[in-house]
Design an enzyme around this catalytic site. Structure first.
Site, mmCIF file in Angstrom:
data_model
loop_
_atom_site.group_PDB
_atom_site.id
_atom_site.type_symbol
_atom_site.label_atom_id
_atom_site.label_comp_id
_atom_site.label_asym_id
_atom_site.label_seq_id
_atom_site.Cartn_x
_atom_site.Cartn_y
_atom_site.Cartn_z
ATOM 1 N N ASP A 419 -99.064 -15.450 -119.225
ATOM 2 C CA ASP A 419 -97.859 -15.950 -118.560
ATOM 3 C C ASP A 419 -97.036 -16.644 -119.645
ATOM 4 O O ASP A 419 -97.419 -17.702 -120.157
ATOM 5 C CB ASP A 419 -98.243 -16.935 -117.463
ATOM 6 C CG ASP A 419 -97.036 -17.466 -116.698
ATOM 7 O OD1 ASP A 419 -95.892 -17.281 -117.170
ATOM 8 O OD2 ASP A 419 -97.233 -18.091 -115.628
ATOM 9 N N HIS A 420 -95.889 -16.051 -119.987
ATOM 10 C CA HIS A 420 -95.101 -16.554 -121.122
ATOM 11 C C HIS A 420 -94.544 -17.951 -120.857
ATOM 12 O O HIS A 420 -94.108 -18.635 -121.786
ATOM 13 C CB HIS A 420 -93.958 -15.581 -121.436
ATOM 14 C CG HIS A 420 -93.657 -15.475 -122.902
ATOM 15 N ND1 HIS A 420 -93.712 -16.552 -123.754
ATOM 16 C CD2 HIS A 420 -93.326 -14.408 -123.678
ATOM 17 C CE1 HIS A 420 -93.392 -16.173 -124.978
ATOM 18 N NE2 HIS A 420 -93.171 -14.869 -124.960
ATOM 19 N N ARG A 421 -94.544 -18.390 -119.619
ATOM 20 C CA ARG A 421 -94.074 -19.742 -119.317
ATOM 21 C C ARG A 421 -95.107 -20.787 -119.739
ATOM 22 O O ARG A 421 -94.783 -21.967 -119.894
ATOM 23 C CB ARG A 421 -93.802 -19.886 -117.817
ATOM 24 C CG ARG A 421 -92.742 -18.930 -117.276
ATOM 25 C CD ARG A 421 -92.687 -18.965 -115.765
ATOM 26 N NE ARG A 421 -93.956 -18.562 -115.161
ATOM 27 C CZ ARG A 421 -94.170 -18.522 -113.845
ATOM 28 N NH1 ARG A 421 -93.193 -18.848 -113.009
ATOM 29 N NH2 ARG A 421 -95.341 -18.153 -113.380
#
Length: 447
Positions: A419-421
């Site tokens: 999850d790039h967040r």
């Protein structure tokens, strides 16, 4: 969870039960759970049969004192529901009955009322007055109850007389074009349709009254189980809003295979012989998360939640889909303990004998399809987790050693979906580097 399926009753009507006795099995979207009696008493009434769908909060049974009868309103509840579902426009069109006819209707036997399946609506448009229709009913001999309406017929606007004539003549109301007000099917329309079908038959042509239901097999429509619905919802919640990106490494699995062989050499009866390559991967994934704690986190709107414990999710394939039982505080478990817990959870997951808290939450998940012959793959994150590892099988292949010689080596592919967040590329790379170091030096996992 909003609904479940009542799979089986373990007690029958009239049985005495005690608090804690298992009286039914309820299938949720994840598992089949045993439902225990909340108190002592007698199972006086059962409202939901086996295989029935049950909304959360809906009554399924009545447990009372010995000799205590179930409340009468419980049995009338379904009738009230059906009454509410009657279209309001039909309710408004009902003409008031003359007092004489009302008295005759009330005096009619209950059996005669049951033979009328259509709503009590009078066909004024077709020229049939309430009084004449009442005389017609009294003059006719008692008929057996007509079969339940097909779903397509129930949606058609038609008078009670038209429905009765259609049932007698075998006419599908869904195929009849109504000439009455608002496209309503009248008795005349039904008789005309019956004559048309008869005329076609006389010319040697065949026209079935309605198409046959599709047979099970290729091309048939399969209703989703509760579990498949849950999986579909979760995947949409994950893939659509979660910005996935993927990292991949190939592990030198030679040392891992040697360590596995040494543990197995103790004999089939030894505990260490039951430790698998997947157990090594699970332990390494946990230890790497301890060394790189920032990956052990999830996204929460305006913050990133970093967990103190590593709650390891394990993807388990079952008949209806996929479950992810969780090993709590896996950082405190040894390789042997993780191996035993993983096998126990997987076995109970396949038999749908898990408690809800055993497959909820989790810091991250490991999914291994190597045993099914998959070389490599990428997986979808199980929200709100920050990443998932996808492990492929160990393959023999030509590799170049430190002396620039071509030898036969063992390689295993691992993909990390992030999850790039929560996890950037550099952070994910640091975690995979630590994971590689542990798997290529499996003695570190035994400490």
């Amino acid at each position: 969870m909003t609904e479940g399926t009542l799979v089986a009753w373990k007690k029958k009507k009239g049985d005495k039960v005690s608090a804690g006795d298992v009286i039914a099995e309820i299938e949720t979207d994840k598992a089949t759970m045993e439902w225990e009696s909340p108190e002592d008493g007698t199972l006086t009434e059962i409202y939901v049969e086996e295989g029935g769908k049950v909304d959360v909060g809906q009554r399924i049974a009545f447990i009372g004192e010995e000799g205590e009868a179930a409340p009468k309103e419980d049995k009338k509840a379904p009738e009230k529901k059906e009454k509410k579902e009657e279209p309001p426009e039909k309710e408004a069109k009902k003409p008031a009955k003359p007092k004489k006819e009302q008295a005759q209707t009330e005096a009619a036997p209950a059996k005669a009322e049951e033979t009328e399946t259509a709503p009590p609506q009078k066909d004024v448009e077709a020229g049939v007055s309430p009084a004449s229709e009442s005389r017609e009913k009294r003059a006719e001999p008692e008929r057996p109850a007509r079969p339940p309406l097909q779903e397509s017929e129930a949606r058609v606007k038609a008078s009670p007389v038209a429905r009765r004539i259609a049932a007698e003549l075998g006419v599908d109301l869904g195929s009849v074009k109504g000439t009455g007000p608002e496209g309503r099917v009248t008795e005349t329309d039904v008789r005309a349709a019956a004559k048309a079908v008869a005329a076609v038959a006389d010319r040697g042509q065949t026209q079935p009254p309605r198409p046959a239901a599709p047979k099970p097999g290729p091309g048939s429509r399969i209703q989703l189980s509760g579990m498949r619905k849950g999986i579909a919802e979760r995947l949409v919640q994950s893939k659509a809003p979660v910005p996935h990106f993927y990292l991949n490494i190939d592990i030198d699995a030679g040392p891992l295979m040697e360590a596995r062989a040494e543990l197995k050499s103790g004999g089939e009866d030894s505990d260490t012989s039951k430790i698998t390559v997947n157990d090594f991967v699970l332990k390494a994934a946990v230890m790497a998360a301890v060394k790189v704690p920032k990956v052990n986190a999830s996204f929460d709107n305006d913050a990133i939640v970093q967990y103190a414990d590593v709650d390891l999710g394990i993807a388990v394939a079952i008949e209806d889909g996929l479950l992810t039982p969780v090993i709590r505080a896996a950082q405190d478990k040894s390789l042997r303990e993780i191996s035993e817990l993983a096998k126990d959870l997987a076995n109970r997951a396949r038999n749908k004998r898990m408690k809800p808290e055993e497959f909820q939450g989790g810091s991250f998940t490991v999914s291994n399809l190597g045993g099914m012959g998959i070389d490599s793959f990428s997986a979808i994150i199980n929200p709100p987790q920050g990443f998932i590892l996808a492990v492929g099988k160990i393959n023999k292949m030509p590799v170049i050693d430190n002396c620039d010689q071509v030898i036969i080596g063992h390689r295993m592919s691992i993909w990390m979906s992030c999850d790039h967040r929560v996890i950037d590329g550099a952070l994910g790379a640091v975690y995979l580097r630590e994971l590689r170091h542990l798997l290529e030096n499996p003695a570190l996992l035994l400490v």
